[in-house]
Every structure is written in structure tokens, then in C-alpha cells.
Design a protein around this motif. Structure first.
Motif, mmCIF file in Angstrom:
data_model
loop_
_atom_site.group_PDB
_atom_site.id
_atom_site.type_symbol
_atom_site.label_atom_id
_atom_site.label_comp_id
_atom_site.label_asym_id
_atom_site.label_seq_id
_atom_site.Cartn_x
_atom_site.Cartn_y
_atom_site.Cartn_z
ATOM 1 N N LEU A 111 0.820 -1.209 0.000
ATOM 2 C CA LEU A 111 0.000 0.000 0.000
ATOM 3 C C LEU A 111 0.853 1.258 0.000
ATOM 4 C CD1 LEU A 111 -2.809 1.334 0.256
ATOM 5 C CD2 LEU A 111 -2.590 1.099 2.729
ATOM 6 N N ALA A 112 1.885 1.294 0.866
ATOM 7 C CA ALA A 112 2.713 2.491 0.979
ATOM 8 C C ALA A 112 3.478 2.781 -0.307
ATOM 9 C CB ALA A 112 3.687 2.332 2.151
ATOM 10 N N VAL A 113 4.060 1.745 -0.923
ATOM 11 C CA VAL A 113 4.834 1.943 -2.152
ATOM 12 C C VAL A 113 3.925 2.381 -3.296
ATOM 13 C CG1 VAL A 113 6.234 0.783 -3.910
ATOM 14 C CG2 VAL A 113 6.673 0.360 -1.495
ATOM 15 N N TYR A 114 2.737 1.763 -3.391
ATOM 16 C CA TYR A 114 1.811 2.137 -4.465
ATOM 17 C C TYR A 114 1.417 3.610 -4.355
ATOM 18 C CZ TYR A 114 -2.170 2.177 -7.611
ATOM 19 O OH TYR A 114 -3.023 2.495 -8.638
ATOM 20 N N SER A 131 4.918 -2.095 -6.336
ATOM 21 C CA SER A 131 4.503 -2.192 -4.937
ATOM 22 C C SER A 131 4.320 -3.652 -4.525
ATOM 23 C CB SER A 131 3.208 -1.409 -4.710
ATOM 24 O OG SER A 131 2.137 -1.945 -5.470
ATOM 25 N N SER A 132 3.720 -4.469 -5.411
ATOM 26 C CA SER A 132 3.540 -5.885 -5.107
ATOM 27 C C SER A 132 4.886 -6.588 -4.972
ATOM 28 C CB SER A 132 2.713 -6.557 -6.197
ATOM 29 O OG SER A 132 1.432 -5.984 -6.285
ATOM 30 N N THR A 133 5.814 -6.242 -5.858
ATOM 31 C CA THR A 133 7.144 -6.840 -5.814
ATOM 32 C C THR A 133 7.857 -6.486 -4.519
ATOM 33 O OG1 THR A 133 7.323 -6.760 -8.229
ATOM 34 C CG2 THR A 133 9.372 -6.990 -6.979
ATOM 35 N N ALA A 134 7.791 -5.212 -4.127
ATOM 36 C CA ALA A 134 8.438 -4.772 -2.886
ATOM 37 C C ALA A 134 7.844 -5.488 -1.677
ATOM 38 C CB ALA A 134 8.282 -3.261 -2.730
ATOM 39 N N GLY A 135 6.525 -5.618 -1.673
ATOM 40 C CA GLY A 135 5.869 -6.310 -0.570
ATOM 41 C C GLY A 135 6.277 -7.768 -0.484
ATOM 42 N N GLN A 136 6.397 -8.410 -1.642
ATOM 43 C CA GLN A 136 6.762 -9.827 -1.667
ATOM 44 C C GLN A 136 8.199 -10.055 -1.236
ATOM 45 O OE1 GLN A 136 5.077 -12.408 -4.905
ATOM 46 N NE2 GLN A 136 4.546 -10.433 -5.767
ATOM 47 N N VAL A 137 9.115 -9.163 -1.628
ATOM 48 C CA VAL A 137 10.524 -9.319 -1.251
ATOM 49 C C VAL A 137 10.667 -9.326 0.272
ATOM 50 C CG1 VAL A 137 12.772 -8.179 -1.247
ATOM 51 C CG2 VAL A 137 11.484 -8.379 -3.374
ATOM 52 N N CYS A 138 9.961 -8.409 0.921
ATOM 53 C CA CYS A 138 10.094 -8.278 2.371
ATOM 54 C C CYS A 138 9.395 -9.402 3.132
ATOM 55 C CB CYS A 138 9.532 -6.927 2.822
ATOM 56 S SG CYS A 138 10.466 -5.513 2.192
ATOM 57 N N SER A 139 8.309 -9.921 2.589
ATOM 58 C CA SER A 139 7.558 -10.964 3.302
ATOM 59 C C SER A 139 7.863 -12.368 2.776
ATOM 60 C CB SER A 139 6.051 -10.696 3.180
ATOM 61 O OG SER A 139 5.627 -10.771 1.825
#
Length: 390
Positions: free
Chosen positions: A278-281, A310-318
Motif C-alpha cells: 500500500l505504501a509503495v503504491y 509495490s507488489s514486488t516490494a511487498g513480496q521481497v520483504c515478506s
């Protein structure tokens, strides 16, 4: 009639700006009151700050003009469509923040059409990218033996033929409906609890909290389907004769708790994924609107890029939590680690830090096509169902 009133209000606001060179907070609130829309001080201040560049809490004519120049349409409904984010981008992950719907959409019943459109879009995009998803799951569990995408792909073809690349996809599509419905209902209820009698919109952190709680509730309800999906993706030819047979065999292996293996890391992954997504998007979208050439209309692919990034960033961290969850779901052999911490330790010991990111490459490869397919199908189904922005 309402459209005419809004246009008249915009014209009136512009006239005031031209004659007085600026408009202040009270005048902005009054303009909305003339439309029959009650706006509190804080909400009006947020709206004004989106246009106010010098921090004066007044909007000059130039600031008003520049704000509207970012919009990709001169038609009022087009402007509303642009500023209301309704792009359902399904990448096969169900832990993002749910979509916000306006009061008008809730009253008119447009909300369920959005959900149906999103569900169909998610089903099509997941089916199209299912081979990559199965390869990802296989690498997450058997990364040390099949460490390359090409060798994993060949093994699957030899073991079960081309149709085997879609193993687990049926359950992955099946769970879209109940999870979306549960998450939507929980999200709306949590939002009402947070807002109380206030009519304001939720802020970024409030949306994150509401979305994370709603995601936790929906994931808790449908988690057995997640376990079944993983087991089907990893099964060999002839291992299960169907969904009922798989359910019985998994239950005999470890009872009811077998359907909740990996539940803890799954819940722990919701907040970093949803929050970063959400934040990156929002950051990327707002950055584009603030810095891009004012004379260039933002094309739709900008939103696709923002959604993909944003989805990619979220997936990398989780992702490490997702990998541990998958291994717990897949392996119920005696003597194998059966807790999140034990699996983390085993991966670090045998494979190093790199082992926590097994399967990340096919996961990345499916993001862009999944987002693009989901976007196109969503728009097509939404138009077919007659969803209009109001």
C-alpha cells in the motif's frame, strides 16, 4: 442534475479564485456544502493540502490549475474515475489491503459488481500464471534438489505431462470468492468501528490496520484451502484421486491441526506485505502526479507499473515468511521441523540466507503478466456488468 451542480460549483470556485486570486479553507468547505456534502475541517484540510504547494493553507489559481492539469480527462466522470483507485490487481496473493468503496457505490450496489469483476479477473490471471506459481511452490519446498527453473519445469513435464503444470490451480481459484467476501465484510465492519460516527475517510495507517485485520480474519477462515492448494501443487501423479481424498489423507496424517500448519508465519506476513504494498503504491503514484510533465496525461500503464512495483516490494520483504509457511504446509514427515523457528534454523543451516528466497525468480516473473491480465479482465467484466463511477 448532480453533475450540473458539481460543474457549477467548480465554475463558482474558479470564479472566486480569478477575482480574489485564492480560496481558503472555509470557502472550500462552503463549496461542498452548496453541493449538499458535509465535510469536516480535517478532511477539507487534507484535500486543500493536496493542491497547496506553498503551505499557506490557501489555494491560488495557479495551484488549482496545476492540480487539474494532472487529470487525464476534461469530463467530470473521467476525473472522478481517475482519482478513485479501483484497479483490482490480482497477483495470486490474497493479503493486500481491500478496495475502498464510496458511499454511493455501497448504496447503489455497485460494490458487488466490483467484487465480481475482481474475482473473475483474479481467476483468469491466476490460471494464466499457474505454471509459474507451481514452479515457485516446488522450488520453495525442493530448492536444494531442483535449484533451477528449467530443471524443475522439465521434471514436472516428465512426471505428469503439460496438464500437471496447473496442479493446485483449481483450489487457488476456488478460494478467491469466499476470501474476497470475508475480507470485504470484515474490512467494512472494522472501518465503521474505527470511524464511529465520523464521516471522514480513513488515513493510510488506519487503512493498513483495517486491511491487515480483515486479511487475518479471512485467511483464518480459508486457510485449510491454502494447505490443500500447496499439497495439490506438490503431489505426484495418482497421489490423490480428488479433493475429498486429499482432505481425508491429510487429516489422517495429523488431524485437524494439519490444515493449519504454517498459520503463524502466514499471519505474520500480512502486515509487511500489505503495508509495504500500500505504501509503495501510494508513494509512486503521488510522486508521478507531483513531478511529471504537466502537459503529459498519465497513461494507464503507469498504474500497472506502480502496482507491479509495490507488489514486488511487498513480496521481497515478506517472502521468507511465505517460504517457511509453504514448507510447513508441505512437509508432515516424522522428525522434520514442525515449527516456524525450527524451519528457519534448518534453512539457514543447510542453504544459508539464499535459501530463504528459493522460488523468488518465478514469483517475480508472474507479477507483471498477472497484474496486466487482471487489469484488462477486470475492466472488461466491469464494463459488461455496467459499473459506472457515481
Amino acid at each position: 442534475m448532480k453533475k450540473i451542480c458539481v460543474c457549477n460549483s467548480l465554475i463558482l470556485t474558479r470564479t472566486r479564485m480569478v477575482s480574489r486570486c485564492k480560496i481558503d479553507l472555509e470557502e472550500l468547505i462552503k463549496a461542498f456544502e452548496e453541493l449538499g456534502i458535509k465535510m469536516d475541517y480535517n478532511e477539507a484540510k487534507k484535500l486543500l493540502q493536496r493542491m497547496d504547494k506553498d503551505g499557506s493553507l490557501t489555494i491560488s489559481f495557479n495551484e488549482w490549475r496545476d492540480f487539474l492539469l494532472y487529470a487525464p480527462s476534461t469530463d467530470l466522470l473521467g476525473l472522478i474515475e481517475y482519482w478513485h483507485h479501483t484497479n483490482y490487481m490480482d497477483i495470486g496473493e490474497d493479503i493486500g489491503v481491500p478496495e475502498d468503496f464510496t458511499t454511493g457505490e455501497m448504496v447503489s450496489g455497485m460494490w458487488w459488481r466490483h467484487l465480481v469483476s475482481g474475482g473473475v479477473a483474479g481467476g483468469v490471471s491466476r490460471t494464466c500464471t499457474a505454471p509459474l506459481d507451481r514452479i515457485k511452490v516446488y522450488l520453495q519446498v525442493h530448492g536444494t534438489r531442483h535449484c533451477k527453473i528449467k530443471s524443475c519445469f522439465r521434471y514436472m513435464l516428465r512426471e505428469g505431462g503439460s496438464i500437471s503444470l496447473w496442479r493446485g490451480n483449481g483450489i487457488n481459484v476456488l478460494k478467491i470468492g469466499p476470501e474476497s467476501a470475508l475480507k470485504f465484510m470484515a474490512y467494512e465492519q472494522i472501518k465503521r468501528t474505527i470511524k464511529g460516527d465520523d464521516v471522514r475517510e480513513l488515513g493510510l495507517y488506519e487503512r493498513l490496520m483495517a486491511g491487515s485485520l480483515a486479511g487475518g480474519i479471512s485467511q483464518s477462515a480459508i486457510y485449510p484451502l491454502e494447505v490443500l492448494k500447496t499439497r495439490f501443487a506438490l503431489r505426484k501423479t495418482g497421489e490423490y484421486s480428488g479433493l475429498v481424498d486429499a482432505t481425508k489423507k491429510i487429516y489422517r496424517q495429523g488431524g485437524l491441526k494439519s490444515f493449519y500448519r504454517g498459520y503463524v508465519p502466514n499471519l505474520m506476513g500480512i502486515i509487511p506485505y500489505a503495508g509495504i504494498d500500500l505504501a509503495v503504491y501510494e508513494t509512486l503514484k503521488n510522486r508521478y502526479l507531483q513531478t511529471h510533465d504537466k502537459n503529459e496525461q498519465p497513461p494507464f500503464w503507469i498504474l500497472l507499473l506502480c502496482g507491479t512495483a509495490s507488489s514486488t516490494a511487498g513480496q521481497v520483504c515478506s517472502y521468507p515468511l511465505a517460504l517457511v509457511r509453504t514448507r510447513l504446509q508441505a512437509d508432515m514427515s516424522p522428525g522434520k521441523p514442525n515449527t516456524m523457528v525450527a524451519v528457519f534454523k534448518e534453512i539457514i543451516k543447510n542453504e544459508g540466507i539464499r535459501g530463504l528466497y528459493r522460488g523468488l525468480t518465478p514469483n517475480f516473473l508472474k507479477v507483471a503478466p498477472a497484474v496486466s491480465i487482471s487489469y484488462m479482465v477486470y475492466e472488461t467484466v466491469r464494463d459488461f456488468l455496467g459499473v459506472n463511477m457515481t
